[in-house]
Design an enzyme around this catalytic site. Structure first.
Site, short mmCIF file in Angstrom:
data_model
loop_
_atom_site.label_atom_id
_atom_site.label_comp_id
_atom_site.label_asym_id
_atom_site.label_seq_id
_atom_site.Cartn_x
_atom_site.Cartn_y
_atom_site.Cartn_z
N GLU A 1 11.78 22.64 33.57
CA GLU A 1 11.11 21.33 33.72
C GLU A 1 10.08 21.39 34.86
OE1 GLU A 1 14.11 18.28 34.00
OE2 GLU A 1 14.22 18.18 31.83
N GLU A 22 17.01 21.37 25.55
CA GLU A 22 17.88 20.31 26.08
C GLU A 22 17.67 19.03 25.27
OE1 GLU A 22 17.77 19.43 30.29
OE2 GLU A 22 17.42 21.54 30.77
C1 BGP Z 1 17.37 17.89 33.05
C2 BGP Z 1 17.86 19.19 33.66
C3 BGP Z 1 19.27 19.52 33.39
C4 BGP Z 1 20.21 18.34 33.21
C5 BGP Z 1 19.56 17.16 32.49
C6 BGP Z 1 20.38 15.90 32.53
O1 BGP Z 1 16.39 17.41 33.88
O2 BGP Z 1 17.05 20.28 33.19
O3 BGP Z 1 19.66 20.37 34.46
O4 BGP Z 1 20.77 17.96 34.40
O5 BGP Z 1 18.30 16.86 33.01
O6 BGP Z 1 20.11 15.22 33.73
P1 BGP Z 1 21.33 14.62 34.58
O7 BGP Z 1 22.32 15.71 34.68
O8 BGP Z 1 20.73 14.22 35.89
O9 BGP Z 1 21.83 13.43 33.78
#
Ligand code: BGP
Length: 466
Positions: free
Chosen positions: A174, A365
């Site tokens: 990201e 993701e």
């Molecule tokens: C994205 C990241 C992941 C994961 C996801 C969910 O930004 O790449 O690492 O964490 O978000 O976010 P969160 O865990 O803050 O709900």
């Protein structure tokens, strides 16, 4: 009909599940020193993070010691691939050493061997919010051009060590989070940088982004030199930003809002800076350290595919001062954390990104953070099945009706892990439930959620059951 080699899998990140933060020579990472938030209180990144030692939340789920059981469960679901990251500070504890930490390299030898036991293709992120803390503290993180060489040494070490086990790589997770400078989490986790009161934050943001673009382009070239099979992707968070109305100014606002996110993939996919950002630098009188060699490197180091995370969408409304103002979309429902739930947005962004780049895309993701409940060793997460199914259906439409080339789909997360923004585990994403107290007692503490069987069927039928 989906290509039979479509890479169904699941995703995780080292700092959010491995634990073993100081085991076998691993150095402290920027993730290890972050304070812990709470369910609705994101982590606070303040100046004193540079003086922290460590926080208890980095137990993760102790994948470091349980990786065989957990990979076995992923194989039971039928995973064709497993998206994970290599913790940079396991390989180079401080980040500036000449020699890598053999015990760290050997851990990932074991993990990749376990994956291949089940014919599961590893998909590896090199930098996923977990760079060595030492580089942040003693070099100023990605403010420092030296980081390019440190990253290239880390990447090349991984490409050489794992060339027979890994061919899908991504450089910076990201990377476009960096554009959101108002949340210190982004610059700290993405670049080991804490913006100071008196600095030109926008200039620093474009500078650290530039060094990461050069590092990524050099890594792409190094990967190809080591093995022609290597496929190196960039990794961004993508989310449609629709116009708030059919007002032409709102449409223009949407274009400007999306460019702000796409800027990072524009550079890494096309190998050059887009004119809209060069015009902005001129208007804002930014003085950046960008050499002719750097630009030649960017041109030579274009990525092979675009990995991206998709969670939510929003809308943009015209704003005379800032071009656009981002707002929630009133037409979609929201998760318990207020994230828009917009499956059609996935089909939309797949089309827009594919039209923009004409390169393969990889959804690395996509998932729903929720308060899952373990009752009688069962977790009924129908709400997650509904979320994932709706998104997979839209992905299939993009592939089968719109002709978008998609390499694979790895929902976040394969297994319950620590939430990045809150640093705790109540916000669960996994297809496998983790009962942390049991893990802390040395037990496996893992349970198949209802979504486990659902996803197993989706993979077994290659999406035909939907
Ligand atoms: C994205 C990241 C992941 C994961 C996801 C969910 O930004 O790449 O690492 O964490 O978000 O976010 P969160 O865990 O803050 O709900």
């Amino acid at each position: 009909m989906l290509d039979k080699n479509f890479l169904w899998g699941g995703a995780v990140a080292a700092n959010q599940y491995e634990g073993a933060w100081n085991v076998d020579g691993k150095g402290i990472s920027v993730a290890d020193v972050m304070t812990k938030g709470s369910v609705n209180q994101p982590r606070q990144i303040t100046d004193d993070v540079l003086h922290h030692q460590e926080y208890p939340n980095h137990l993760g789920i102790d994948f470091y010691h349980h990786y065989q059981e957990e990979i076995k469960l992923m194989a039971e679901m039928g995973f064709k691939c497993f998206r994970l990251s290599i913790a940079w500070s396991r390989i180079f504890p401080h980040g500036d050493e000449d020699k890598p930490n053999e015990a760290g390299l050997a851990f990932y030898d074991r993990v990749f061997a376990e994956c291949w036991k089940y014919q599961m293709e590893p998909v590896v992120t090199l930098s996923h919010f977990e760079m060595p803390f030492y580089l942040a503290k003693h070099y100023g993180g990605w403010r420092n051009r030296k980081m390019i060489d440190f990253f290239l040494k880390f990447a090349t070490t991984c490409f050489q060590r794992y060339q027979s086990k890994v061919k899908y790589w991504m450089t910076f997770n990201e990377i476009n989070n960096l554009i959101d400078t108002d949340d210190p989490f982004n610059a700290w986790t993405g670049a080991g940088v804490l913006y100071q009161e008196d600095e030109n934050v926008e200039q620093t943001m474009y500078q650290i982004s530039h060094y990461q673009f050069v590092a990524s382009a050099l890594a792409v070239q190094a990967a190809k030199k080591i093995s022609a099979d290597n496929q190196v992707g960039c990794m961004l968070h993508f989310g449609p930003i629709y116009p708030a109305s059919s007002q032409p100014l709102d449409q223009m606002a949407s274009v400007k809002a999306m460019d702000r996110r796409f800027f990072f993939s524009d550079v890494q996919v096309r190998g050059a800076y887009p004119d809209y950002v060069k015009q902005l630098w001129k208007r804002h009188h930014l003085q950046l350290d960008i050499t002719a060699d750097d630009l030649a490197t960017l041109h030579r180091g274009c990525v092979d595919y675009i990995g991206f995370s998709y969670y939510k969408s929003s809308v943009a409304e015209f704003d005379s001062k800032t071009d656009f103002k981002e707002k929630p979309n009133p037409h979609v429902s929201k998760s318990d954390w207020g994230w828009a739930i917009d499956p059609v947005g996935l089909r939309y962004i797949l089309n827009v990104a594919y039209e923009r780049y004409q390169k393969p895309l990889f959804i690395v993701e996509n998932g729903l953070g929720a308060y899952d409940k373990l009752e009688n060793n069962q977790v009924n997460d129908d709400y997650r099945i509904q979320y994932l199914q709706a998104h997979v259906v839209q992905m299939l439409k993009a592939i089968e009706l719109d002709g978008v080339q998609v390499l694979g789909y790895t929902p976040w997360a394969a297994i319950d892990i620590v939430s990045a923004s809150t640093g705790e585990m109540a916000k669960r994403y996994g297809l496998i439930y983790v009962n942390l107290p049991e893990v802390q007692q040395g037990k496996a503490g893992i349970y198949r959620k209802k979504s486990f069987a659902w996803y197993q069927k989706v993979i077994a039928t290659n999406g035909e059951c939907l």
